[in-house]
Design a protein around this motif. Structure first.
Motif, short mmCIF file in Angstrom:
data_model
loop_
_atom_site.label_atom_id
_atom_site.label_comp_id
_atom_site.label_asym_id
_atom_site.label_seq_id
_atom_site.Cartn_x
_atom_site.Cartn_y
_atom_site.Cartn_z
N ASP A 223 0.73 -1.27 0.13
CA ASP A 223 -0.11 -0.02 0.05
C ASP A 223 0.80 1.19 -0.10
O ASP A 223 1.92 1.50 0.84
N THR A 224 0.62 2.16 -0.70
CA THR A 224 1.46 3.29 -0.74
C THR A 224 0.41 4.58 -1.28
O THR A 224 -0.55 4.29 -2.16
N PRO A 225 0.34 5.66 -0.52
CA PRO A 225 -0.36 6.60 -0.96
C PRO A 225 0.01 7.53 -2.34
O PRO A 225 1.12 7.73 -2.75
N LEU A 226 -0.86 7.69 -3.16
CA LEU A 226 -0.69 8.54 -4.40
C LEU A 226 -0.76 9.90 -4.07
O LEU A 226 -1.87 10.40 -3.60
N PHE A 227 0.18 10.62 -4.88
CA PHE A 227 0.46 11.96 -4.66
C PHE A 227 -0.12 12.77 -5.92
O PHE A 227 -0.18 12.17 -7.07
N ASN A 228 -0.60 14.04 -5.63
CA ASN A 228 -1.08 14.60 -6.77
C ASN A 228 0.16 15.40 -7.51
O ASN A 228 1.09 15.72 -6.61
N LEU A 229 -0.12 15.52 -8.78
CA LEU A 229 1.17 15.99 -9.49
C LEU A 229 0.86 17.69 -9.54
O LEU A 229 -0.47 18.06 -10.48
N PRO A 230 1.38 18.50 -8.90
CA PRO A 230 0.87 19.90 -8.89
C PRO A 230 0.84 20.51 -10.42
O PRO A 230 1.49 20.44 -11.41
N GLN A 231 -0.25 21.40 -10.27
CA GLN A 231 -0.69 22.00 -11.69
C GLN A 231 -0.29 23.49 -11.54
O GLN A 231 -0.34 24.04 -10.45
N THR A 232 0.43 24.08 -12.49
CA THR A 232 0.75 25.20 -12.44
C THR A 232 -0.26 26.38 -12.52
O THR A 232 -1.26 26.13 -12.91
N GLU A 233 -0.26 27.16 -11.30
CA GLU A 233 -1.19 28.36 -11.11
C GLU A 233 -1.22 29.44 -12.40
O GLU A 233 0.10 29.53 -12.69
N ASP A 234 -2.27 29.90 -13.04
CA ASP A 234 -2.41 30.80 -13.92
C ASP A 234 -2.26 32.16 -13.87
O ASP A 234 -1.62 32.91 -14.68
N GLU A 235 -2.48 32.66 -12.57
CA GLU A 235 -2.44 33.95 -12.13
C GLU A 235 -1.80 34.24 -10.90
O GLU A 235 -1.79 33.36 -10.09
N PHE A 236 -1.36 35.35 -10.75
CA PHE A 236 -0.30 36.03 -9.55
C PHE A 236 -1.29 35.94 -8.58
O PHE A 236 -0.90 35.83 -7.45
N THR A 237 -2.67 36.32 -8.56
CA THR A 237 -3.47 36.63 -7.68
C THR A 237 -4.34 35.38 -6.98
O THR A 237 -5.12 35.44 -6.10
N HIS A 238 -4.01 34.35 -7.70
CA HIS A 238 -4.61 33.04 -7.52
C HIS A 238 -3.88 32.52 -6.27
O HIS A 238 -2.73 32.21 -6.04
N LEU A 239 -4.72 32.14 -5.12
CA LEU A 239 -4.38 31.34 -3.93
C LEU A 239 -4.15 29.85 -4.39
O LEU A 239 -5.22 29.44 -4.86
N ALA A 240 -3.15 29.13 -3.80
CA ALA A 240 -3.25 27.72 -4.28
C ALA A 240 -4.18 27.02 -3.82
O ALA A 240 -4.77 27.21 -2.48
N GLU A 241 -4.61 25.91 -4.47
CA GLU A 241 -5.76 25.04 -4.20
C GLU A 241 -4.99 23.46 -3.94
O GLU A 241 -3.97 23.26 -4.42
#
Length: 688
Positions: A223-241
Motif C-alpha cells: 500500500d502506498t498513498p498516491l500524490f497529486n502532480l501539482p498544476q501550475t497556477e495561471d494567475e499571480f493573484t490566485h491562492l493555491a488549491e
C-alpha cells in the motif's frame, strides 16, 4: 565584426601579407595570439552586458543586483543550493502587491522552492457582526453533513472557494510560537517539503498469485498513498488549491473531480492490455472508493475501482496485464526514481533491456564475460537474480535516465542473491535500480579463484531494507543485510541511495555519501563484519543517515551524519560496549554529527550530544522510520534544533542535508516581515 585570426589578417594591406608569406608567416602567428586575447576581451564584454540583467547574469552577480534593490535576507553562502534569481527578479512585482495574501504565497514559493499556501486566519473566525454591515452568508455553525468541508477542517484548505461557514473561536496564543493559529492578526504560511515523484508505465502487481482483478500500484506490492502532480497556477493573484500542491490524493477529491487528477498529463493513469496493445481507461470508467480489505467491487458501468489512499485497483473483469502511471511522495532525489540523474546516454555498444534482450540476466550474458554496459530502458518488473561478472573488464548495470525498474531477486520465503565478482581487477557500477527480495553479495572467490573485484558502486539505487515486504506491508526479513562484501581489498561506494544493513569483511572498505543505511531499527546492526558482531572494514560516511549499530575497524571520516543507534536489552557487553564503536581510534574524525552517548569513536568536533544531560533531548526524531512511507527519514519538527541545524553549514544533519531546509525557512522569515500588512503576525508551518 569577427575577431578571429583570419579576419584580422585580411585587414592588412596586401603588400604586408605578401612579405609575411615570404618570411613563413611570423606576422600571421603574431595576429593569431592577438586574436585569442581579443576573443577573451569580447567574451568578457558580453558577460559584462549580461550581468546587468538578473535573468542572464552570473550567479555571483545576483546578490549585488539584490543589494541595489534593497533585497534583504539573501544567503550568499547557500546560493548553489538555493537560487535567489527568481526572488531578485520578482522583487518589483512583489512590492506592487505588498500586503496581499497572494504575494506572501508567491514569495514563500520563490524563496524556498517549495509549494506554498497562505491562510489568513482572521477570515475563519466566527465573530459577532456589525449591525450596519450584516453578512447573512457567513454561518458560524458547521454542517456535519458536509463531508467534504469536514475533511479539510484544520488543514491549509479548510476554506475553499464557495465555502462560507466559519467555525473557529479566537485562539490567543501567538502564531509565531507554532501553537496559536485562529486570531485576528494571524497569517499562516504552509510549506510542502515533499515532492511528487512520478512512476511512468509501471506494471501493476497482482494482490495475490493468479489474481487477475485486484492490483497494487506499487511495484513492491504494498500500500502506498498516491500524490497529486501539482498544476501550475495561471494567475499571480490566485491562492493555491489542492490541485496546485503535492499532497496525497484523497478518495473524496478523486470522486468529486476525477478529471483534475486522472488522465494523460495528470496524476493518475490506468492502462489495460487489450491484446493489441495497452489502452488507457477514461475518467468515466473509474470509481474512487475504499478498497481496504478488498471488499469493494466496481458498480455497473464502471471498469475499475481505484483507491488513491492505499494505491489499489479492483477491476470488474479479469485482466491479462495492467500498466499504471502515478506519483508518490518523497523529500529528495535519493534512492532512484524518474528524476534527472544527468547520466550519459547509452553507448552504441550498450545492451538494452528489453529492446535487445528480454531479461537482465540475458543482457549480462550477452557481454560474454567481457566489460560493457547494460541499460534497462523501461519501468518494468524483473523477477530474476542475475550474475554480474567483471572478469572481462568494467561492467555498468543501470537504468536509463528518468526510469526506475524493479529487480526482484526472490520472495519473502526464498530470498535471492545478486552476485558480483571478477577474476581480474575491475569495477562494477549499479545505478538507478530498485532491488528487493534479496542481497547484493560479493563472494570471496569467483569461478574457483580469488575475487579480484576492486570496486562496487551503488548510485541512485534503493535496496529495500529487510529484503522485501510481507503481506501486511511490514518488512519481512528485518535483520537481513542488503549488501554483503566477503572479498577483501574491495571498496564499496554508496551514493544517493537507500540500502539496508551492510556486512563488510575486515580488509575491505565502504564509503557512504548522501544516503540512508537502515537496519530497520535503531537497535539493529547497520554496519559490521560478516557475523553481524565483529568489526567491519574501514568506513567513511558523509551527509547520511545511519539507523542501527555500527562496528568498524576504522572510521576515516564521519561528517554531517546522523547515527541513530542504541543498544538493545540483553546485548553482550563484551561484543557491544557501545552502539557505535571503532577499533582504531588514532585515525579519523567525527565532525558535526550525532553519535550516541558513550560511542567509541575517533576525536570529535562539534558533535551532539555534548553532555549526558542532553542525550535524551537530542536523540534524532523522524517523521517515519518505515521505508516506503513519504516522510521516510525526514526529521520531525520536534527534533532538537542542534540536529536540525547542526551541520557544518548550519543545515540539518543526515541524508537531507543538501536540501538546505533550515536556510530556506530562515530566508523566508527574513523576507516575510517586509510584505506583511501592519499589525499582522506570520507563522510558518510544514504541511507534510
Amino acid at each position: 565584426m569577427r575577431y578571429d585570426a583570419a579576419s584580422i589578417y585580411a585587414l592588412l594591406p596586401a603588400i604586408h601579407r605578401l612579405r609575411d608569406a615570404e618570411q613563413h608567416g611570423p606576422l600571421r602567428a603574431l595576429l593569431s595570439v592577438v586574436a585569442d586575447e581579443l576573443a577573451i576581451l569580447e567574451e568578457s564584454l558580453a558577460q559584462l552586458h549580461d550581468d546587468q540583467f538578473v535573468e542572464t547574469c552570473a550567479p555571483w552577480a545576483v546578490p549585488y543586483l539584490g543589494d541595489l534593490l534593497g533585497v534583504r535576507g539573501l544567503d550568499v553562502s547557500s546560493m548553489q543550493a538555493l537560487s535567489a534569481r527568481a526572488e531578485v527578479g520578482n522583487t518589483v512585482g512583489y512590492r506592487r502587491r505588498k500586503g496581499t495574501a497572494s504575494i506572501l504565497e508567491q514569495l514563500a514559493h520563490d524563496v524556498t522552492g517549495w509549494q506554498a499556501r497562505a491562510v489568513e486566519y482572521f477570515q475563519l473566525l466566527a465573530t459577532t457582526q456589525y449591525l450596519n454591515h450584516l453578512r447573512p452568508e457567513n454561518v458560524s455553525f458547521l454542517n456535519v453533513r458536509d463531508a467534504d468541508r469536514l475533511s479539510w477542517l484544520g488543514s491549509p484548505f479548510e476554506r475553499l472557494p464557495g465555502s462560507v461557514d466559519l467555525t473557529h473561536t479566537v485562539d490567543v496564543r501567538r502564531i509565531g510560537s507554532g501553537r496559536g493559529r485562529y486570531n485576528i492578526p494571524n497569517v499562516g504560511i504552509f510549506l510542502w517539503r515533499l515532492d511528487a515523484q512520478s512512476q511512468t508505465e509501471s506494471p501493476a502487481v497482482p494482490a495475490a498469485a493468479a489474481d487477475a482483478r485486484r492490483f497494487f500500484f506499487s511495484p513492491l506490492a504494498i500500500d502506498t498513498p498516491l500524490f497529486n502532480l501539482p498544476q501550475t497556477e495561471d494567475e499571480f493573484t490566485h491562492l493555491a488549491e489542492p490541485i496546485n500542491v503535492p499532497l496525497p490524493i484523497r478518495r473524496r477529491m478523486l470522486a468529486l473531480a476525477p478529471d483534475d487528477y486522472y488522465g494523460s498529463e495528470r496524476s493518475l493513469l490506468v492502462e489495460i492490455d487489450t491484446g493489441s496493445g495497452f489502452e488507457a481507461l477514461e475518467a468515466k470508467d473509474i470509481e474512487a472508493c475504499n478498497l481496504e480489505g478488498w471488499v469493494h467491487e466496481p458498480p455497473a458501468g464502471k471498469a475499475v475501482s481505484l483507491d488513491p489512499e492505499l494505491g489499489r485497483l479492483s477491476f470488474a473483469a479479469n485482466q491479462t496485464a495492467v500498466r499504471v502511471t502515478f506519483n508518490t511522495g518523497f523529500s529528495a532525489n535519493v534512492g532512484g526514481g524518474e528524476y534527472d540523474r544527468r547520466g550519459a546516454p547509452p553507448t552504441a555498444a550498450a545492451v538494452l533491456v528489453p529492446a535487445d534482450q528480454a531479461t537482465v540476466t540475458a543482457a549480462l550474458a550477452q557481454l560474454a564475460g567481457g566489460g560493457g554496459e547494460v541499460v534497462v530502458t523501461d519501468a518494468g518488473r524483473y523477477l530474476e537474480a542475475p550474475v554480474v561478472d567483471g572478469s572481462g573488464g568494467n561492467v555498468v548495470l543501470r537504468s536509463a535516465n528518468k526510469r526506475r525498474p524493479l529487480l526482484v531477486l526472490g520472495d519473502p520465503t526464498t530470498p535471492g542473491e545478486l552476485l558480483v565478482g571478477a577474476t581480474v581487477e575491475s569495477s562494477v557500477i549499479i545505478e538507478g535500480l530498485l532491488i528487493a527480495g534479496g542481497t547484493v553479495r560479493v563472494p570471496a572467490t569467483w569461478n574457483g579463484a580469488p575475487n579480484l573485484l576492486r570496486r562496487l558502486d551503488l548510485r541512485d539505487c534503493a535496496l529495500v531494507p529487510g529484503l522485501g515486504f510481507a503481506v501486511d506491508g511490514q518488512l519481512e526479513e528485518r535483520d537481513a543485510p542488503s549488501v554483503v562484501v566477503e572479498a577483501p581489498d574491495l571498496e564499496l561506494r554508496i551514493d544517493r541511495s537507500i540500502v539496508g544493513a551492510l556486512r563488510v569483511v575486515e580488509g575491505a572498505s565502504a564509503r557512504v555519501a548522501g544516503s540512508i543505511v537502515d537496519a530497520t531499527a535503531d537497535t539493529g546492526v547497520a554496519y559490521a563484519a560478516l557475523d553481524g558482531d565483529g568489526a567491519a572494514g574501514a568506513l567513511r560516511v558523509e551527509n547520511s543517515t545511519v539507523i542501527g549499530r555500527v562496528h568498524a575497524t576504522m572510521l576515516t571520516l564521519a561528517s554531517n551524519t546522523i547515527f541513530a543507534a542504541r543498544l538493545p536489552d540483553g546485548v553482550d557487553a563484551a561484543l557491544w560496549p557501545a552502539a557505535v564503536q571503532v577499533k582504531r581510534r588514532q585515525e579519523g574524525c567525527v565532525r558535526f554529527s550525532h553519535v550516541p552517548l558513550g560511542a567509541i569513536v575517533p576525536r570529535r568536533f562539534h558533535c551532539q550530544p555534548a553532555h549526558a544531560a542532553d542525550a535524551a533531548r537530542m536523540y534524532p526524531l523522524f517523521e517515519s522510520m518505515q521505508y516506503g512511507e513519504p516522510a521516510y527519514c525526514q526529521l520531525a519538527a520536534l527534533c532538537a534544533k542542534e540536529i536540525r541545524q547542526g551541520a557544518d553549514d548550519e543545515s540539518e544533519m543526515g541524508v537531507f542535508h543538501d536540501l538546505m531546509q533550515p536556510q530556506r525557512e530562515a530566508r523566508l522569515r527574513a523576507r516575510l516581515e517586509e510584505f506583511l500588512r501592519f499589525g499582522l503576525e506570520v507563522g510558518v508551518f510544514n504541511a507534510t
